[in-house]
Write an enzyme that holds these catalytic residues in place. Structure first.
Site, PDB file in Angstrom:
ATOM      1  N   HIS A 111      11.545  -0.665  -2.011  1.00 28.90           N
ATOM      2  CA  HIS A 111      10.126  -0.344  -2.132  1.00 28.90           C
ATOM      3  C   HIS A 111       9.370  -1.262  -1.167  1.00 28.90           C
ATOM      4  O   HIS A 111       9.806  -2.384  -0.910  1.00 28.90           O
ATOM      5  CB  HIS A 111       9.726  -0.647  -3.585  1.00 28.90           C
ATOM      6  CG  HIS A 111       8.350  -0.238  -3.984  1.00 28.90           C
ATOM      7  ND1 HIS A 111       7.235  -0.955  -3.633  1.00 28.90           N
ATOM      8  CD2 HIS A 111       7.912   0.810  -4.728  1.00 28.90           C
ATOM      9  CE1 HIS A 111       6.159  -0.363  -4.157  1.00 28.90           C
ATOM     10  NE2 HIS A 111       6.547   0.704  -4.820  1.00 28.90           N
ATOM     11  N   ASP A 130      14.698  -7.135  -7.603  1.00 25.78           N
ATOM     12  CA  ASP A 130      13.513  -6.369  -7.970  1.00 25.78           C
ATOM     13  C   ASP A 130      13.928  -5.425  -9.094  1.00 25.78           C
ATOM     14  O   ASP A 130      14.616  -4.434  -8.875  1.00 25.78           O
ATOM     15  CB  ASP A 130      13.034  -5.600  -6.722  1.00 25.78           C
ATOM     16  CG  ASP A 130      12.004  -4.526  -7.040  1.00 25.78           C
ATOM     17  OD1 ASP A 130      11.712  -4.300  -8.235  1.00 25.78           O
ATOM     18  OD2 ASP A 130      11.497  -3.913  -6.089  1.00 25.78           O
ATOM     19  N   GLN A 174      12.430  -0.872 -11.587  1.00 33.57           N
ATOM     20  CA  GLN A 174      12.892   0.417 -12.095  1.00 33.57           C
ATOM     21  C   GLN A 174      14.066   0.285 -13.063  1.00 33.57           C
ATOM     22  O   GLN A 174      14.512   1.287 -13.618  1.00 33.57           O
ATOM     23  CB  GLN A 174      13.321   1.322 -10.933  1.00 33.57           C
ATOM     24  CG  GLN A 174      12.196   1.745 -10.026  1.00 33.57           C
ATOM     25  CD  GLN A 174      11.191   2.655 -10.729  1.00 33.57           C
ATOM     26  OE1 GLN A 174      11.516   3.334 -11.698  1.00 33.57           O
ATOM     27  NE2 GLN A 174       9.962   2.656 -10.250  1.00 33.57           N
ATOM     28  N   LYS A 180       6.007  -0.177 -16.363  1.00 35.85           N
ATOM     29  CA  LYS A 180       7.077   0.795 -16.177  1.00 35.85           C
ATOM     30  C   LYS A 180       7.999   0.862 -17.390  1.00 35.85           C
ATOM     31  O   LYS A 180       8.944   1.635 -17.415  1.00 35.85           O
ATOM     32  CB  LYS A 180       7.882   0.452 -14.922  1.00 35.85           C
ATOM     33  CG  LYS A 180       7.041   0.631 -13.644  1.00 35.85           C
ATOM     34  CD  LYS A 180       7.885   0.592 -12.411  1.00 35.85           C
ATOM     35  CE  LYS A 180       7.071   0.374 -11.151  1.00 35.85           C
ATOM     36  NZ  LYS A 180       6.521   1.629 -10.619  1.00 35.85           N
ATOM     37  N   CYS A 230       6.476   5.007  -1.478  1.00 41.15           N
ATOM     38  CA  CYS A 230       6.418   3.621  -0.976  1.00 41.15           C
ATOM     39  C   CYS A 230       7.762   3.172  -0.419  1.00 41.15           C
ATOM     40  O   CYS A 230       8.123   1.996  -0.505  1.00 41.15           O
ATOM     41  CB  CYS A 230       5.967   2.626  -2.052  1.00 41.15           C
ATOM     42  SG  CYS A 230       4.304   2.893  -2.618  1.00 41.15           S
TER      43      CYS A 230
HETATM   44  C1  LIG Z   1      11.508  -0.553  -7.025  1.00 40.52           C
HETATM   45  C2  LIG Z   1      10.095  -1.011  -7.147  1.00 40.52           C
HETATM   46  N1  LIG Z   1       9.751  -2.233  -6.728  1.00 40.52           N
HETATM   47  C3  LIG Z   1       8.503  -2.696  -6.842  1.00 40.52           C
HETATM   48  C4  LIG Z   1       7.489  -1.925  -7.363  1.00 40.52           C
HETATM   49  C5  LIG Z   1       6.121  -2.478  -7.451  1.00 40.52           C
HETATM   50  O1  LIG Z   1       5.727  -2.626  -8.777  1.00 40.52           O
HETATM   51  P1  LIG Z   1       4.241  -3.037  -9.126  1.00 40.52           P
HETATM   52  O2  LIG Z   1       3.367  -2.098  -8.349  1.00 40.52           O
HETATM   53  O3  LIG Z   1       4.148  -2.836 -10.598  1.00 40.52           O
HETATM   54  O4  LIG Z   1       4.062  -4.453  -8.710  1.00 40.52           O
HETATM   55  C6  LIG Z   1       7.781  -0.637  -7.802  1.00 40.52           C
HETATM   56  C7  LIG Z   1       6.711   0.236  -8.311  1.00 40.52           C
HETATM   57  O5  LIG Z   1       6.571   1.385  -7.972  1.00 40.52           O
HETATM   58  C8  LIG Z   1       9.113  -0.174  -7.685  1.00 40.52           C
HETATM   59  O6  LIG Z   1       9.434   1.060  -8.094  1.00 40.52           O
END
Ligand SMILES: Cc1ncc(COP(=O)(O)O)c(C=O)c1O
Lengths: 410, 138
Positions: A127, A204, A207, A230, A368
């Site tokens: 992401h 990270d 998900q 999430k 993203c």
């Molecule tokens: C794999 C992954 N990393 C990071 C993020 C970023 O999360 P947040 O926007 O809650 O900080 C997301 C959110 O869509 C994600 O799916």
């Protein structure tokens, strides 16, 4: 495949008031769960209860409300510790979410311990939140960024990963689960191999936390970040796990109240962990409500949630593949309940607009993950992602909707 | 026909549809019929920012009037773009610059498109007007 009920779906659906509405005259089908999940009434009530009865600033006042708010705030920290399998609550830092957690590590650990000529490894599945903070650090310090490529099924190429690893690599940061494709990455193996060359690993977990059991000690992760929104919790809050020794060696991220021990104009000494990384008044209400989200998941059973979602994914994948011209993007052997696909000759945005008119909410676009879309040579995908409250009937609505959309666009 | 006469004509056409699918089918049909732009004109310069899908817009003078050509990779957007061209293309820069677009609202389209997407349309209209203002000055 069996369609027997793994969870009491009607009871669960009743816990989510937002699901009970119509869009354009049709019952809402919410399949954008990888972007954010809906909130059960228990979480909504926790927020309401906090503001109605307990609101106060924490760690400061000696009055009853301040004590109550502090107790509940710290109770969530203990719940998160347990949820992640961390050794101590000192290792749990509240953040505003995954993005914040990754930036914290890049700005503190990264700035202090990674130097010019060193290397950082990320992956082609990331992401933007797990790309840009590292790029910024690399640019500032003259560090080289390396990327683990993705194979046609949407899995990381572990052979290339082995080749990328060397003494120069100081940090590896990958997601546990891909948001765009649902791929579950072999993070335990990734971590062990990185440790063998002396690199630390950031995971990270954005998900992963709503679908998988997490045990940071078993994984031996150095850092693990997630977002509450999430996993059925409120927006604007998340947590970063970090190994104690690393967190202690890291400089603070932001300066301000709460993170200090003593301030004089000559020198300030910092508070102990985890407060050293929690400057200013935190998002108390949402932290308190996060505990309700974790308890909600436990009340259903995390294994049952996963089994229900797997059943939906399997059924949806079978049905989707029967649609002519449809191609799944992301066919990893290990994946969570994300069905990402393209339909030949149709732009994902057109699919999204028409499905919305049919009451079905999906995500369309690049999710993203622009580098990943480029890897598959596509503009974007249509992504349906399933949560505990979704049903087989809703998957049928998606499939019927796609047939209708195809006819309209033909 | 004036810009407003064309807008009224489109509103009348849409009044015949009584369900969302008919409207969208009509828009999709218009999207398919729009000639679009040759690949070499789909340049970075011609891209409209703010669209979820890419839209390209080109303008040139034909006598006293300003002519627009545009394209999009998503067919519904292309249909909406086609209507904007039908309304605005072939009028004088002054008319275009001073026009007020009310038909999108009246045919119920701004309400059907999510904000991020209609913002793309808003930027397209803005860009068309910018061209008109620029051509008024030369
Ligand atoms: C794999 C992954 N990393 C990071 C993020 C970023 O999360 P947040 O926007 O809650 O900080 C997301 C959110 O869509 C994600 O799916």
């Amino acid at each position: 495949m069996t369609l027997t009920e793994i969870v009491d779906i009607q009871k669960i659906r009743a816990d989510f008031p937002v699901l009970d509405q119509e869009i354009n005259g049709k019952k809402l089908v919410y399949f954008d769960n990888a972007a954010t999940t809906q909130k059960p009434i228990a979480v909504i009530n926790a927020l309401k209860h906090y503001y109605e009865f307990d609101n106060a600033n924490i760690h400061r006042g000696i009055h009853t409300l301040a004590e109550r708010a502090t107790r509940d705030f710290e109770a969530t920290r203990e719940a998160v510790r347990k949820f992640l399998g961390a050794a101590s609550t000192e290792e749990i830092i509240f953040t505003s979410g995954t993005t914040n957690g990754i930036n914290l590590v890049a700005s503190t650990y990264g700035r202090k311990f990674i130097k010019e000529g060193d290397e950082i490894i990320i992956s082609g599945l990331e992401h933007h939140s797990n790309i840009v903070p590292w790029q910024m650090l690399c640019e500032e310090k003259g560090i080289n960024l390396k990327v683990i490529p993705v194979n046609d099924r949407g899995e990381l190429d572990m052979e290339v990963y082995d080749q990328l690893l060397s003494e120069k690599v100081k940090l590896v940061s990958v997601n546990h689960v891909s948001n765009a494709l649902g791929t579950i990455n072999p993070v335990k193996e990734i971590i062990a191999k990185a440790h063998a060359v002396g690199a630390v690993v950031m995971i990270d977990g954005a998900q992963a936390t709503s679908h998988l059991d997490i045990d940071v000690q078993d994984l031996d992760a150095d850092f693990y970040a997630f977002s509450a929104h999430k996993l059925y919790g409120p927006t604007g809050v998340g947590a970063l796990y970090g190994k104690k020794a690393l967190l202690e060696a890291m400089p603070p991220y932001m300066g301000g109240g709460e993170m200090i021990k003593e301030v004089t104009f000559e020198k300030t000494t910092y508070n102990e962990l985890p407060y050293k990384f929690e400057a200013g008044t935190p998002n108390i209400a949402d932290v308190v409500a996060l505990k309700a989200a974790l308890e909600y998941m436990d009340s259903i059973g995390r294994d049952k949630i996963a089994a229900h979602e797997d059943m939906l994914l399997q059924y949806a994948t079978e049905q989707l593949l029967q649609i002519e011209g449809l191609r799944m993007i992301g066919e990893a052997k290990n994946k969570v309940s994300v069905a990402s696909f393209v339909i030949e000759g149709i732009h994902p945005q057109d699919i999204g607009v028409l499905l919305d008119n049919l009451g079905v909410a999906v995500r369309t676009g690049h999710h993203c993950t622009q580098p990943l879309m480029k890897r598959f040579n596509i503009l974007g995908t249509t992504r349906a992602s399933f949560a505990v409250y979704n049903t087989i009937e809703e998957v049928d609505r998606l499939i019927a909707g796609l047939h209708r959309v195809k006819k309209m666009l033909a | 026909m004036t810009i407003n006469e064309i807008q009224d004509e489109i509103i009348e056409e849409f009044a015949l549809f009584d369900d969302w699918a008919d409207k969208y089918e009509y828009i999709i049909d218009m999207g398919k019929k729009l000639k679009g732009l040759p690949e070499d004109q789909k340049t970075e310069d011609n891209i409209i920012k703010g669209c979820q899908s890419r839209v390209w817009l080109n303008a040139h003078k034909d006598g006293e009037n300003l002519v627009f050509e545009a394209d999009s990779e998503a067919v519904i957007v292309k249909g909406l773009v086609s209507m904007l061209i039908r309304v605005l293309s072939g009028h004088s820069p002054k008319e275009i610059a001073e026009s007020e677009l009310y038909f999108i609202d009246q045919i119920g389209m701004s309400q059907h498109l999510a904000q991020t997407r209609s913002n793309g349309l808003v930027s397209m209209v803005k860009q068309m007007k910018n061209y008109a203002i620029a051509y008024q000055l030369v």
